[in-house]
Every structure is written in structure tokens, then in C-alpha cells.
Scaffold this motif. Structure first.
Motif, PDB file in Angstrom:
ATOM      1  N   UNK A  65      14.864 -17.803   1.624  1.00  0.00           N
ATOM      2  CA  UNK A  65      14.783 -16.655   0.932  1.00  0.00           C
ATOM      3  C   UNK A  65      14.651 -16.748  -0.517  1.00  0.00           C
ATOM      4  N   UNK A  66      15.109 -17.776  -1.074  1.00  0.00           N
ATOM      5  CA  UNK A  66      14.785 -18.030  -2.718  1.00  0.00           C
ATOM      6  C   UNK A  66      13.536 -18.848  -2.763  1.00  0.00           C
ATOM      7  N   UNK A  67      12.251 -17.883  -2.947  1.00  0.00           N
ATOM      8  CA  UNK A  67      10.978 -18.481  -3.237  1.00  0.00           C
ATOM      9  C   UNK A  67      10.516 -18.162  -4.229  1.00  0.00           C
ATOM     10  N   UNK A  68       9.202 -18.699  -4.701  1.00  0.00           N
ATOM     11  CA  UNK A  68       8.813 -18.420  -6.068  1.00  0.00           C
ATOM     12  C   UNK A  68       8.794 -16.948  -6.403  1.00  0.00           C
ATOM     13  N   UNK A  69       8.404 -16.116  -5.541  1.00  0.00           N
ATOM     14  CA  UNK A  69       8.101 -14.546  -5.773  1.00  0.00           C
ATOM     15  C   UNK A  69       9.839 -13.958  -6.287  1.00  0.00           C
ATOM     16  N   UNK A  70      10.523 -14.651  -5.648  1.00  0.00           N
ATOM     17  CA  UNK A  70      12.066 -14.000  -6.016  1.00  0.00           C
ATOM     18  C   UNK A  70      12.469 -14.721  -7.372  1.00  0.00           C
ATOM     19  N   UNK A  71      11.927 -15.840  -7.702  1.00  0.00           N
ATOM     20  CA  UNK A  71      12.430 -16.668  -8.844  1.00  0.00           C
ATOM     21  C   UNK A  71      11.900 -15.884  -9.990  1.00  0.00           C
ATOM     22  N   UNK A  72      10.463 -15.449 -10.006  1.00  0.00           N
ATOM     23  CA  UNK A  72       9.634 -14.866 -10.868  1.00  0.00           C
ATOM     24  C   UNK A  72       9.976 -13.429 -11.132  1.00  0.00           C
ATOM     25  N   UNK A  73      10.551 -12.873 -10.156  1.00  0.00           N
ATOM     26  CA  UNK A  73      10.980 -11.257 -10.062  1.00  0.00           C
ATOM     27  C   UNK A  73      12.404 -11.578 -10.981  1.00  0.00           C
ATOM     28  N   UNK A 130      15.931 -26.081  -9.930  1.00  0.00           N
ATOM     29  CA  UNK A 130      16.027 -27.391  -8.840  1.00  0.00           C
ATOM     30  C   UNK A 130      16.439 -26.893  -7.689  1.00  0.00           C
ATOM     31  N   UNK A 131      15.620 -26.958  -6.498  1.00  0.00           N
ATOM     32  CA  UNK A 131      16.107 -25.969  -5.231  1.00  0.00           C
ATOM     33  C   UNK A 131      16.113 -27.088  -4.165  1.00  0.00           C
ATOM     34  N   UNK A 132      17.217 -26.995  -3.421  1.00  0.00           N
ATOM     35  CA  UNK A 132      17.807 -27.551  -2.123  1.00  0.00           C
ATOM     36  C   UNK A 132      17.738 -26.578  -1.073  1.00  0.00           C
ATOM     37  N   UNK A 133      16.595 -26.539  -0.090  1.00  0.00           N
ATOM     38  CA  UNK A 133      16.565 -25.585   0.764  1.00  0.00           C
ATOM     39  C   UNK A 133      17.093 -26.291   2.131  1.00  0.00           C
ATOM     40  N   UNK A 134      17.986 -25.977   2.614  1.00  0.00           N
ATOM     41  CA  UNK A 134      18.799 -26.676   3.686  1.00  0.00           C
ATOM     42  C   UNK A 134      17.969 -26.619   4.868  1.00  0.00           C
ATOM     43  N   UNK A 139      22.186 -16.913 -11.922  1.00  0.00           N
ATOM     44  CA  UNK A 139      23.070 -18.438 -11.278  1.00  0.00           C
ATOM     45  C   UNK A 139      24.164 -17.747 -10.493  1.00  0.00           C
ATOM     46  N   UNK A 140      24.686 -16.445 -10.722  1.00  0.00           N
ATOM     47  CA  UNK A 140      25.606 -15.903 -10.120  1.00  0.00           C
ATOM     48  C   UNK A 140      25.386 -15.707  -8.669  1.00  0.00           C
ATOM     49  N   UNK A 141      24.099 -15.648  -8.248  1.00  0.00           N
ATOM     50  CA  UNK A 141      23.750 -15.240  -6.820  1.00  0.00           C
ATOM     51  C   UNK A 141      23.780 -16.381  -5.900  1.00  0.00           C
ATOM     52  N   UNK A 142      24.197 -16.143  -4.841  1.00  0.00           N
ATOM     53  CA  UNK A 142      24.184 -17.194  -3.766  1.00  0.00           C
ATOM     54  C   UNK A 142      23.415 -17.073  -2.593  1.00  0.00           C
ATOM     55  N   UNK A 143      22.732 -17.823  -2.002  1.00  0.00           N
ATOM     56  CA  UNK A 143      21.771 -17.717  -0.759  1.00  0.00           C
ATOM     57  C   UNK A 143      22.357 -18.674   0.238  1.00  0.00           C
ATOM     58  N   UNK A 144      22.271 -18.156   1.526  1.00  0.00           N
ATOM     59  CA  UNK A 144      23.024 -18.794   2.712  1.00  0.00           C
ATOM     60  C   UNK A 144      22.559 -20.398   2.854  1.00  0.00           C
ATOM     61  N   UNK A 145      21.217 -20.482   2.662  1.00  0.00           N
ATOM     62  CA  UNK A 145      20.761 -22.038   3.143  1.00  0.00           C
ATOM     63  C   UNK A 145      20.040 -22.684   1.916  1.00  0.00           C
TER      64      UNK A 145
END
Length: 118
Positions: free
Chosen positions: A88-96, A77-81, A60-66
């Protein structure tokens, strides 16, 4: 999961969620009022098991541009602008990051699954 393995011969992670829980996940969406719902930019990343609290805090401390996200229980819950294709924040990243198996569905698919199950 066992039925798929028996019929098709391969093991596929399968998530079954009671309808009442599924509806709660859908209704708890913090981006419910977002205009991005109609543009297929709101996603539900369903977690097969609750992640460890320390991993959630670190993530939760990480930030993603879009992308903007919120983790509640067994859902991210994900809002992809800019849409999921450019996220950049996709299933693979969340799982990792959370060390859990996930599956993602967009807002319209969640809505349709609730409709079909009801």
C-alpha cells in the motif's frame, strides 16, 4: 534531464546522486540484515529533495499492515513484507504524503548501480 528532453522531446524527472552519497544511502539501510533482501522486498525510495520536517513527523506516525519504513535524509527505506506489488506504501503515496518527487529501487538494483558506477 535536459538531454532526454532535447533528444526525445519530453520532460522526465531525473535524479543524479554523487556516488559517495549513493553508497552512504545504501550502507545506512536499516534492513541490511533482513532475509527479505534476497527476496527483493527491501526498497530505497530516493527523495529528490528533503521533505518538510512536519510532513516527515506526520508520515512517520502512520502504520501499514505489511510494510515497515524509515526516513533518513533524502531516502525512505522500505521493507515490503509481501512484496512491492502488494504494498500500500508505494511511490505515489510517498509523493503525496511528503510532497516530493521520488524514485524507488530495490536492494539488488542499488547494489548493481554502485557496482557499475565504481
Amino acid at each position: 534531464q535536459e538531454g532526454i528532453k532535447e533528444v526525445y522531446g519530453f520532460d522526465v524527472p531525473t535524479l543524479a546522486v554523487p556516488l559517495v552519497d549513493f553508497i552512504t544511502i545504501f550502507q545506512t539501510n536499516p534492513y541490511q540484515d533482513s532475509v527479505d533482501i534476497s527476496e527483493k522486498r527491501v526498497y530505497f525510495v530516493l527523495l529528490y529533495q528533503p521533505p518538510e520536517k512536519e510532513r516527515v513527523i506526520a508520515f512517520e506516525s502512520e502504520q501499514y499492515e505489511s510494510e515497515v519504513f524509515s526516513i533518513k535524509g533524502k531516502c525512505l527505506y522500505l521493507l515490503c513484507k509481501k512484496g512491492m506489488g502488494k504494498a500500500k506504501l508505494n511511490n505515489n503515496l510517498v509523493e503525496r504524503k511528503l510532497k516530493v518527487t521520488t524514485t524507488a529501487r530495490n536492494y539488488q538494483t542499488m547494489q548493481k548501480l554502485i557496482e557499475m558506477a565504481s
